[in-house]
Design an enzyme around this catalytic site. Structure first.
Site, PDB file in Angstrom:
ATOM      1  CG  LEU A 149       9.604 -29.501  -8.624  1.00  0.00           C
ATOM      2  CD1 LEU A 149      10.558 -29.673  -7.449  1.00  0.00           C
ATOM      3  CD2 LEU A 149      10.360 -29.782  -9.912  1.00  0.00           C
ATOM      4  CG  HIS A 174      22.705 -18.715 -22.785  1.00  0.00           C
ATOM      5  ND1 HIS A 174      23.118 -18.667 -21.483  1.00  0.00           N
ATOM      6  CD2 HIS A 174      23.182 -17.586 -23.377  1.00  0.00           C
ATOM      7  CE1 HIS A 174      23.802 -17.544 -21.281  1.00  0.00           C
ATOM      8  NE2 HIS A 174      23.858 -16.878 -22.417  1.00  0.00           N
ATOM      9  CG  ASP A 213      27.903 -17.983 -13.198  1.00  0.00           C
ATOM     10  OD1 ASP A 213      27.688 -17.533 -14.339  1.00  0.00           O
ATOM     11  OD2 ASP A 213      28.721 -17.469 -12.406  1.00  0.00           O
TER      12      ASP A 213
HETATM   13  C1  FPP Z   1      24.619 -17.767 -16.593  1.00  0.00           C
HETATM   14  O1  FPP Z   1      25.666 -18.089 -17.460  1.00  0.00           O
HETATM   15  C2  FPP Z   1      23.361 -18.078 -17.186  1.00  0.00           C
HETATM   16  C3  FPP Z   1      22.389 -17.189 -17.565  1.00  0.00           C
HETATM   17  C4  FPP Z   1      22.508 -15.718 -17.421  1.00  0.00           C
HETATM   18  C5  FPP Z   1      21.164 -17.656 -18.189  1.00  0.00           C
HETATM   19  C6  FPP Z   1      20.559 -18.895 -17.594  1.00  0.00           C
HETATM   20  C7  FPP Z   1      19.646 -19.465 -18.563  1.00  0.00           C
HETATM   21  C8  FPP Z   1      19.507 -20.788 -18.842  1.00  0.00           C
HETATM   22  C9  FPP Z   1      20.216 -21.883 -18.146  1.00  0.00           C
HETATM   23  C10 FPP Z   1      18.631 -21.150 -19.946  1.00  0.00           C
HETATM   24  C11 FPP Z   1      17.267 -21.583 -19.701  1.00  0.00           C
HETATM   25  C12 FPP Z   1      16.559 -21.415 -18.454  1.00  0.00           C
HETATM   26  C13 FPP Z   1      15.248 -21.724 -18.314  1.00  0.00           C
HETATM   27  C14 FPP Z   1      14.650 -21.615 -16.971  1.00  0.00           C
HETATM   28  C15 FPP Z   1      14.415 -22.195 -19.450  1.00  0.00           C
HETATM   29  P1  FPP Z   1      26.564 -16.921 -18.005  1.00  0.00           P
HETATM   30  O2  FPP Z   1      26.069 -16.518 -19.350  1.00  0.00           O
HETATM   31  O3  FPP Z   1      26.612 -15.822 -16.996  1.00  0.00           O
HETATM   32  O4  FPP Z   1      27.957 -17.633 -18.127  1.00  0.00           O
HETATM   33  P2  FPP Z   1      29.387 -16.948 -17.948  1.00  0.00           P
HETATM   34  O5  FPP Z   1      29.469 -16.466 -16.535  1.00  0.00           O
HETATM   35  O6  FPP Z   1      30.309 -18.074 -18.234  1.00  0.00           O
HETATM   36  O7  FPP Z   1      29.464 -15.839 -18.953  1.00  0.00           O
END
Ligand code: FPP
Length: 238
Positions: A125, A31, A14
């Site tokens: 893994l 991201h 997150d």
């Molecule tokens: C949460 O942060 C994150 C996500 C919804 C996306 C997670 C994706 C990645 C880390 C990118 C790549 C992953 C892979 C497996 C290649 P948020 O956008 O909810 O952050 P916020 O709560 O601060 O808005």
């Protein structure tokens, strides 16, 4: 004292958006930085001998974000898979995916199948990427599969046990997580693994996912090592 190594670590990554906003950048930059943290943490898990890592990449609720962000995330998953598959495979990583794939683009679904096929014999893994997943969806779809198996005469009602039911979940035969980590300060499970987290040790930290690295993982493991896991029993009986 000997370190206990969790057999399965599950992470809600997150805070990508907040990380970017705190730097005056567009959310998508968060991201992109999140992908770099994913790579770091995969390396750390391998060094530490953690055999299974689940990463919550996209929840079934995330579709309600602006279309531009959803499209960016889907492209990022596809590109990351295409770019990293050979290297993941070289390192003996087995990829698998949990979640409802039906709503993902055909090309992404194809790339996921390819990644699973290419890496199916790897044993260093298990990297379980959780996409378009909701814990309640998982339990309901397992219940439907169980009902069908009973209806078809493949399963007797008395053979529905916690163990047999778990095999119908989308995590199938993965062990339940020993350690759950959520970054960025929210103290919620947010419809991630519901059944699977029944006895998991929970760890929450303030740092946003792009800032989560080896040091933060070590803090989580140190906290895990201090926990007394009783699984509802008393210590003497374990
Ligand atoms: C949460 O942060 C994150 C996500 C919804 C996306 C997670 C994706 C990645 C880390 C990118 C790549 C992953 C892979 C497996 C290649 P948020 O956008 O909810 O952050 P916020 O709560 O601060 O808005």
């Amino acid at each position: 004292m000997e370190q206990k190594i969790p057999q399965h670590v599950a992470i809600i990554m997150d805070g990508n958006g907040r990380w970017a906003e705190s730097k005056g950048l567009p959310r998508i930059e968060g991201h992109k930085a999140g992908v770099e943290s994913v790579k770091k943490i995969i390396r750390c898990c391998m060094t530490k001998g953690i055999p299974c890592l689940s990463l919550f990449a996209f929840s079934s609720e995330n579709w309600s974000r602006p279309a531009e962000e959803v499209n960016f995330l889907m492209e990022l998953f596809l590109e990351s898979l295409r770019k990293e598959l050979a290297e993941l495979n070289q390192h003996g990583i087995r990829l698998r995916f949990t979640g409802d794939r039906g709503l993902l683009s055909a090309v992404l679904q194809q790339q996921m199948r390819e990644a699973e096929r290419v890496t199916e014999n790897n044993e260093q893994l298990i990297l379980n990427v959780v996409v378009n997943y909701g814990g309640k969806w998982d339990v309901v779809s397992a219940a439907k599969k169980v009902a069908r198996a009973v209806q078809n005469g493949e399963l007797a009602i008395d053979d529905i046990t916690e163990t047999s039911f778990a095999h119908y979940l989308d995590t199938e035969r993965l062990p339940d997580p020993d350690l759950f980590i959520r970054t960025s300060g929210e103290l919620r499970i947010s419809n991630f693994f519901l059944w699977q987290l029944a006895y998991t040790e929970l760890y929450f930290c303030e740092v946003h996912w792009p800032d989560f690295g080896e040091h933060e993982l070590e803090m989580a493991l140190a906290s895990f090592n201090k926990r007394k896991r009783r699984f509802g029993q008393i210590s003497e009986l374990i």
